[in-house]
Design a protein around this motif. Sequence first.
Motif, PDB file in Angstrom:
ATOM      1  N   UNK A   1     -89.586  18.675  61.584  1.00  0.00           N
ATOM      2  CA  UNK A   1     -88.175  18.907  61.254  1.00  0.00           C
ATOM      3  C   UNK A   1     -87.287  18.896  62.499  1.00  0.00           C
ATOM      4  N   UNK A   2     -87.904  18.797  63.662  1.00  0.00           N
ATOM      5  CA  UNK A   2     -87.119  18.746  64.896  1.00  0.00           C
ATOM      6  C   UNK A   2     -86.946  17.287  65.337  1.00  0.00           C
ATOM      7  N   UNK A   3     -86.967  16.389  64.396  1.00  0.00           N
ATOM      8  CA  UNK A   3     -86.909  14.961  64.723  1.00  0.00           C
ATOM      9  C   UNK A   3     -86.085  14.235  63.667  1.00  0.00           C
ATOM     10  N   UNK A   4     -85.207  13.365  64.123  1.00  0.00           N
ATOM     11  CA  UNK A   4     -84.401  12.576  63.185  1.00  0.00           C
ATOM     12  C   UNK A   4     -84.606  11.101  63.499  1.00  0.00           C
ATOM     13  N   UNK A   5     -84.691  10.298  62.434  1.00  0.00           N
ATOM     14  CA  UNK A   5     -84.864   8.861  62.666  1.00  0.00           C
ATOM     15  C   UNK A   5     -83.506   8.165  62.593  1.00  0.00           C
ATOM     16  N   UNK A   6     -83.438   7.049  63.267  1.00  0.00           N
ATOM     17  CA  UNK A   6     -82.232   6.223  63.278  1.00  0.00           C
ATOM     18  C   UNK A   6     -82.033   5.610  61.890  1.00  0.00           C
ATOM     19  N   UNK A   7     -80.850   5.705  61.361  1.00  0.00           N
ATOM     20  CA  UNK A   7     -80.570   5.129  60.038  1.00  0.00           C
ATOM     21  C   UNK A   7     -79.394   4.154  60.154  1.00  0.00           C
ATOM     22  N   UNK A   8     -79.309   3.463  61.289  1.00  0.00           N
ATOM     23  CA  UNK A   8     -78.120   2.651  61.554  1.00  0.00           C
ATOM     24  C   UNK A   8     -77.944   1.482  60.594  1.00  0.00           C
ATOM     25  N   UNK A   9     -79.026   1.053  59.949  1.00  0.00           N
ATOM     26  CA  UNK A   9     -78.923  -0.092  59.040  1.00  0.00           C
ATOM     27  C   UNK A   9     -78.739   0.342  57.595  1.00  0.00           C
ATOM     28  N   UNK A  10     -78.392   1.625  57.400  1.00  0.00           N
ATOM     29  CA  UNK A  10     -78.303   2.149  56.040  1.00  0.00           C
ATOM     30  C   UNK A  10     -77.077   1.605  55.299  1.00  0.00           C
ATOM     31  N   UNK A  11     -76.231   0.838  56.003  1.00  0.00           N
ATOM     32  CA  UNK A  11     -75.027   0.282  55.402  1.00  0.00           C
ATOM     33  C   UNK A  11     -75.328  -0.684  54.251  1.00  0.00           C
ATOM     34  N   UNK A  12     -76.564  -1.197  54.199  1.00  0.00           N
ATOM     35  CA  UNK A  12     -76.882  -2.094  53.079  1.00  0.00           C
ATOM     36  C   UNK A  12     -77.876  -1.361  52.164  1.00  0.00           C
ATOM     37  N   UNK A  13     -78.138  -1.901  50.970  1.00  0.00           N
ATOM     38  CA  UNK A  13     -79.022  -1.170  50.053  1.00  0.00           C
ATOM     39  C   UNK A  13     -80.405  -0.951  50.657  1.00  0.00           C
ATOM     40  N   UNK A  14     -80.767   0.304  50.845  1.00  0.00           N
ATOM     41  CA  UNK A  14     -82.047   0.593  51.505  1.00  0.00           C
ATOM     42  C   UNK A  14     -83.213   0.374  50.557  1.00  0.00           C
ATOM     43  N   UNK A  15     -82.926   0.234  49.270  1.00  0.00           N
ATOM     44  CA  UNK A  15     -84.028   0.048  48.332  1.00  0.00           C
ATOM     45  C   UNK A  15     -84.406  -1.418  48.153  1.00  0.00           C
ATOM     46  N   UNK A  16     -83.781  -2.290  48.922  1.00  0.00           N
ATOM     47  CA  UNK A  16     -84.140  -3.703  48.850  1.00  0.00           C
ATOM     48  C   UNK A  16     -85.628  -3.898  49.115  1.00  0.00           C
ATOM     49  N   UNK A  17     -86.155  -3.131  50.035  1.00  0.00           N
ATOM     50  CA  UNK A  17     -87.577  -3.233  50.380  1.00  0.00           C
ATOM     51  C   UNK A  17     -88.453  -2.842  49.215  1.00  0.00           C
ATOM     52  N   UNK A  18     -88.111  -1.714  48.567  1.00  0.00           N
ATOM     53  CA  UNK A  18     -88.916  -1.214  47.457  1.00  0.00           C
ATOM     54  C   UNK A  18     -88.901  -2.216  46.306  1.00  0.00           C
ATOM     55  N   UNK A  19     -87.721  -2.767  46.038  1.00  0.00           N
ATOM     56  CA  UNK A  19     -87.614  -3.653  44.886  1.00  0.00           C
ATOM     57  C   UNK A  19     -87.986  -5.098  45.211  1.00  0.00           C
ATOM     58  N   UNK A  20     -88.431  -5.338  46.417  1.00  0.00           N
ATOM     59  CA  UNK A  20     -88.956  -6.657  46.759  1.00  0.00           C
ATOM     60  C   UNK A  20     -87.903  -7.681  47.129  1.00  0.00           C
ATOM     61  N   UNK A  21     -86.631  -7.256  47.252  1.00  0.00           N
ATOM     62  CA  UNK A  21     -85.599  -8.237  47.627  1.00  0.00           C
ATOM     63  C   UNK A  21     -85.650  -8.527  49.116  1.00  0.00           C
ATOM     64  N   UNK A  22     -86.309  -7.638  49.840  1.00  0.00           N
ATOM     65  CA  UNK A  22     -86.440  -7.837  51.277  1.00  0.00           C
ATOM     66  C   UNK A  22     -87.929  -7.680  51.586  1.00  0.00           C
ATOM     67  N   UNK A  23     -88.467  -8.525  52.433  1.00  0.00           N
ATOM     68  CA  UNK A  23     -89.902  -8.439  52.724  1.00  0.00           C
ATOM     69  C   UNK A  23     -90.119  -7.505  53.907  1.00  0.00           C
ATOM     70  N   UNK A  24     -90.721  -6.369  53.640  1.00  0.00           N
ATOM     71  CA  UNK A  24     -91.062  -5.425  54.712  1.00  0.00           C
ATOM     72  C   UNK A  24     -92.573  -5.222  54.674  1.00  0.00           C
ATOM     73  N   UNK A  25     -93.210  -5.464  55.784  1.00  0.00           N
ATOM     74  CA  UNK A  25     -94.671  -5.369  55.813  1.00  0.00           C
ATOM     75  C   UNK A  25     -95.121  -3.999  56.294  1.00  0.00           C
ATOM     76  N   UNK A  26     -96.086  -3.430  55.569  1.00  0.00           N
ATOM     77  CA  UNK A  26     -96.666  -2.154  56.008  1.00  0.00           C
ATOM     78  C   UNK A  26     -98.123  -2.359  56.426  1.00  0.00           C
ATOM     79  N   UNK A  27     -98.475  -3.596  56.682  1.00  0.00           N
ATOM     80  CA  UNK A  27     -99.858  -3.916  57.071  1.00  0.00           C
ATOM     81  C   UNK A  27    -100.155  -3.407  58.484  1.00  0.00           C
TER      82      UNK A  27
END
Lengths: 460, 141
Positions: free
Chosen positions: A130-156
């Motif tokens: 809880x003493x750490x925050x991540x950068x969310x600078x790209x949150x201006x666009x729909x962040x769920x694009x990755x979940x719904x497959x509109x954007x390819x994000x690899x977790x390999x």
Amino acid sequence: MPAKYHIHTAQAANRFQLITRSGVIAWEEGCLKCPSCVKKACVYKVYEKRGIDSRQMLESLDSVCKDCFRCVQGCPKQLIQKGFNPSYKALGDHYWTPEIISGLWYQAEAGRIPVSGGGYGGAFSGPGFDAMWTDMSEIVRPTRDGIHGREYISTTTDIGRKLMALEFDETGALSVTPPPVVEIPLPLLLDMLPWSPPGMGIKLAILEGAKSLGTFAIIRQSDFTPAMKEYLSNIALYIDGQVSDIEPSVLSALRLIELPYSKEVIAAQNTLKITNSGLVTIIRMDLSPDSAEEVVRLTKEGAEAIHLVADEYGLEKSDRPLFIKERTRDIHLRLVEAGVRDQITLISGGGIAMAEHVAKQIICGSDLLSVDIPLLIAMECRVCRRCKEGIACPVELEGVDPVWGASRIRNLMAGWHNQLLEILGAMGIREVKRLRGEMGRAMFFEDLEKDIFATLGRRG
Amino acid sequence: MDQKNAGLNISIFFCQQIDPNQDVNRRALERELGNRIRFFPLPCSGRIDSLHLMRALESGADKVYVITCPEGACHYREGNMRARKRVAYTQGLIEEIGLEGERLELIMAPAGLPVNIDELARDLLSSEATTGPSPVRGKTA
């Protein structure tokens, strides 16, 4: 482009009534018997569906109630109240909090990300992750694009040693043999449990879960049974006995093996390689203040992957322990300084309780993580640790159905995977491998505090 | 013979407000007696219903206790009073079907003292067994 990794989820109902944050306290005495009772008007049919689980004398009332307070406000005699449930407050401990446990239950049941809907109401900062925050600078666009497959994000993620450069002979042929690498579709291994009720059901559920997720479950050699042979391609066998006791057919089919840390561990690794050259060995060691030095030494001596394990609260072994994220940062930076970071795979585990911990720990320098207690919580564990004391499990985990258990684990991991995609999307990173060690994309409370307030104490 | 040595199955419904550490305190008895003792914490003793008490008897309890807050100390003002009425009502019900009314008993926690559920339960277990094994035991699934 390879097929998108997707975890199939399906509702997996609870076996026991949930322990909810609040409960209905309704008096029957003094009821006016109104023709239009507020209990009948409940839109969720809480009172109509009312049932009792006689194993624990818990009513369905509280788990179905959505806290709309219509009945509380509507009863003309004010006979219905809602109060905090003391059993909820008593769940888990200071680290495995009731909020974490109930969040994991929800994800394991539904396979969806928990949404509070009311914004974040917690503290500005806290201990550990809880003493750490991540950068969310790209949150201006729909962040769920990755979940719904509109954007390819690899977790390999890859497990194994990497070559720093390819070498060729005079004829132009490759003169070095690349070391074996095991690729998994999400940066998570299912670890051995620090405590659990006895019974094969839990182990088989974890193995079945690992198989359906395409990852590995770490299984003790002493717990390995012939019934587990069908899961060999998803087992990372932890050697807690003699390697010679393992059947040759099992040893040759394994892709990952975990060795306990010792001074001769590299020699043991090399011996294993003679039998199965395609095997990737992981060295398992307790996280401690000496870890950084040892990890650098082992990397230089040829280690392929190192699994650093903190206790269940994420603390290293020491009188004045550092939290896992702090020690991992230290280890990662020491490896970078020594110029060997990319040669080795770092796995860390212990105290990983939420999806955000996965992303934060990767930012601190781990390539992938191991999960333990959340797997039990997925199967309705209440983190009461009665099993550790030899008392019967209140949710009868010893007799758990492996198929049901696996579906709960799959749901939970799907929730975590989706949250990882969400974080990566919000950070504008399309590959989890790129997130590793990206400390510049995060803020650490202790660092900020030092930067801002350190000068205030100076005199002259 | 006391209830502990008489081999009776005991179920204890209790208001959690009386002992905030109940989850830890009750473990020694759970370990000692295993399935013979079952604790059912309630957010308020007024939450108890005839159905709970009947289900406990049905699932093999020989004796069922309901422990409430001391008089006047209920967190919900009158939960303990309501629990008393419900236990009395259920006693009437079980007598009608031929079970002894004393198989259900309401206990009020002592006022003004910090309560430890373990001590309270041990006191109850050391009291004289007035009833034997329930005739219901073994007849239900």
